[in-house]
Design a protein around this motif. Sequence first.
Motif, mmCIF file in Angstrom:
data_model
loop_
_atom_site.group_PDB
_atom_site.id
_atom_site.type_symbol
_atom_site.label_atom_id
_atom_site.label_comp_id
_atom_site.label_asym_id
_atom_site.label_seq_id
_atom_site.Cartn_x
_atom_site.Cartn_y
_atom_site.Cartn_z
ATOM 1 N N ASN A 1 -2.630 -1.267 5.904
ATOM 2 C CA ASN A 1 -3.099 -0.926 4.613
ATOM 3 C C ASN A 1 -3.891 -2.284 3.929
ATOM 4 O O ASN A 1 -4.911 -1.755 2.943
ATOM 5 C CB ASN A 1 -1.865 -0.669 3.525
ATOM 6 C CG ASN A 1 -1.324 0.664 4.276
ATOM 7 O OD1 ASN A 1 -1.982 1.503 4.711
ATOM 8 N ND2 ASN A 1 0.201 0.793 3.754
ATOM 9 N N ARG B 1 -7.354 -1.767 5.238
ATOM 10 C CA ARG B 1 -7.989 -0.778 4.751
ATOM 11 C C ARG B 1 -8.467 -1.076 3.226
ATOM 12 O O ARG B 1 -9.839 -0.881 2.928
ATOM 13 C CB ARG B 1 -6.984 0.411 4.327
ATOM 14 C CG ARG B 1 -7.652 1.387 3.547
ATOM 15 C CD ARG B 1 -6.655 3.012 3.574
ATOM 16 N NE ARG B 1 -6.579 3.220 4.899
ATOM 17 C CZ ARG B 1 -5.250 3.138 5.615
ATOM 18 N NH1 ARG B 1 -4.383 2.705 4.957
ATOM 19 N NH2 ARG B 1 -5.219 3.705 6.976
ATOM 20 N N GLY C 1 0.600 -1.427 0.042
ATOM 21 C CA GLY C 1 -0.081 -0.108 -0.097
ATOM 22 C C GLY C 1 0.781 1.059 0.023
ATOM 23 O O GLY C 1 0.310 2.289 0.030
ATOM 24 N N SER C 2 2.154 0.925 -0.165
ATOM 25 C CA SER C 2 3.075 2.358 0.047
ATOM 26 C C SER C 2 3.246 3.061 -1.255
ATOM 27 O O SER C 2 3.538 4.380 -1.426
ATOM 28 C CB SER C 2 4.226 2.002 0.634
ATOM 29 O OG SER C 2 5.157 1.154 -0.218
ATOM 30 N N SER D 1 1.621 -1.912 6.991
ATOM 31 C CA SER D 1 1.131 -2.695 5.953
ATOM 32 C C SER D 1 0.072 -3.719 6.290
ATOM 33 O O SER D 1 -0.988 -3.661 5.425
ATOM 34 C CB SER D 1 2.419 -3.783 5.532
ATOM 35 O OG SER D 1 3.592 -3.190 5.069
ATOM 36 N N PRO E 1 -1.659 1.971 -3.840
ATOM 37 C CA PRO E 1 -2.940 1.565 -3.116
ATOM 38 C C PRO E 1 -3.900 1.148 -3.652
ATOM 39 O O PRO E 1 -4.765 0.085 -3.473
ATOM 40 C CB PRO E 1 -3.281 2.556 -1.969
ATOM 41 C CG PRO E 1 -2.589 3.737 -2.529
ATOM 42 C CD PRO E 1 -1.263 3.374 -3.438
#
Length: 431
Positions: free
Chosen positions: A346, A349, A296-297, A343, A300
Amino acid sequence: MAGWPIDPELVIQANRQRSAELARDYESLGERLARRGLEIDSITEQVTRFAVAIPTWGVGTGGTRFARFPLPGEPRDVFEKLEDCAVIWQLSRATPTLSPHFPWDAVDEPAELRARAAVFGLGFDAVNSNTFQDLPGQAHSYKFGSLAHTDGFVREQAIAHNLECIRIGQALGSKALTVWIADGANFPGQQHLTRALERYLASMRVIYAALPGDWRVFIEHKLYEPALYATVIADWGTSYVCARELGPKAQCLVDLGHHAPTTNIEQIVARLIGLGKLAGFHFNDSKYGDDDLDSGSINPFQIFLVMNELVDAEVRRAADFAPAYMIDQSHNVTDPIESLIASAQNLQRAFAQALLVDRDALAEQQDRNDALLARETLMAAFQTDVAPILARARANKEGAIDPIAVYRASGYRDRKAKERPQELSGRSGIV
Ligand code: RM4
Ligand code: MN
Ligand code: MN
């Protein structure tokens, strides 16, 4: 739970400070979701059940081919790795299992490792075999491959290692073996492309035959590296053909970093789901290749689109769909514990956002070929800030509303730096 690596009182106090604000945010998000016909508590309940495995190799500092910059207090053996994984689990409440790597995590008594993990409520996900490097004292070298090697003695050694991994995995309570091989060629002409795959399949048949009844084997493909010209299991097509040849217990694992940069990974995921061959994931993020950056960095949206396929398959109860979620990352410049917490968050999410997709509306828009509205339906879900849902899901399970803040305040890393004096090793490399 007794014996948590971080004092639970710290979590309680930190949550108390944030609970009023969270209640307001949660209520306001709940109102907005209700207008879209969504019930926030039921979304939270589903998010609470989201789980992803932590790779034991991920809690040590990673590196590049050039150098590794070890962090003070990094774990020196699998028991210390376990402790770090327990921190991630305690604060995030999203990572109840470990995915170990052998021989890196070799222990005399796997049953003891299992028992020590159980103290934290941790279990074991897929075991990963390693035939991509040589160990001291090993009879045959993997320099020119392992399961697909031209020399039958090397292949036998690599097969035996995988069988050993299954035995260790059984003692740990795992139910799957992940096989990634580095076999391939660096130069055109170096390897007979067809025969290399035949040798691989013959080796895998022996491993497959040794799988316990309730086990699966995950085939992990990778485009390139360390073989820089032709990798034996380079893509999902090859992986699928091998899984089909082997039988129903063989499935295809998707490591997000193992594709060419422009590949449509969510479409591969959809194909594998449709074919009943999706084993699961090694989640990570990348910009150029197998970068092993934090999930997700970088992209995403891609993770959301993958989750969208997964939630869709779950909702329509797709056949043979039981994907194993694992993270596979290398943390070179961050504290791995923080990276893994972030992570997992994420991934959770993206999962929560995928749950918000109005699937009836989307199906109807797709049938009408309304490209614009179909896209808007997906974007409405992706653009929803679900942070209050994630925080509430954690708090409901006695995790931290703000896990990174609690971790930093706990002083865990400093404590470990004193307890675990650094070993001076000049090693570089992935882990
Ligand atoms: C490979 C692959 C495997 C991992 C090793 C360390 O590129 O992603 O899953 O076990 O790296
Ligand atoms: Mn991987
Ligand atoms: Mn990789």
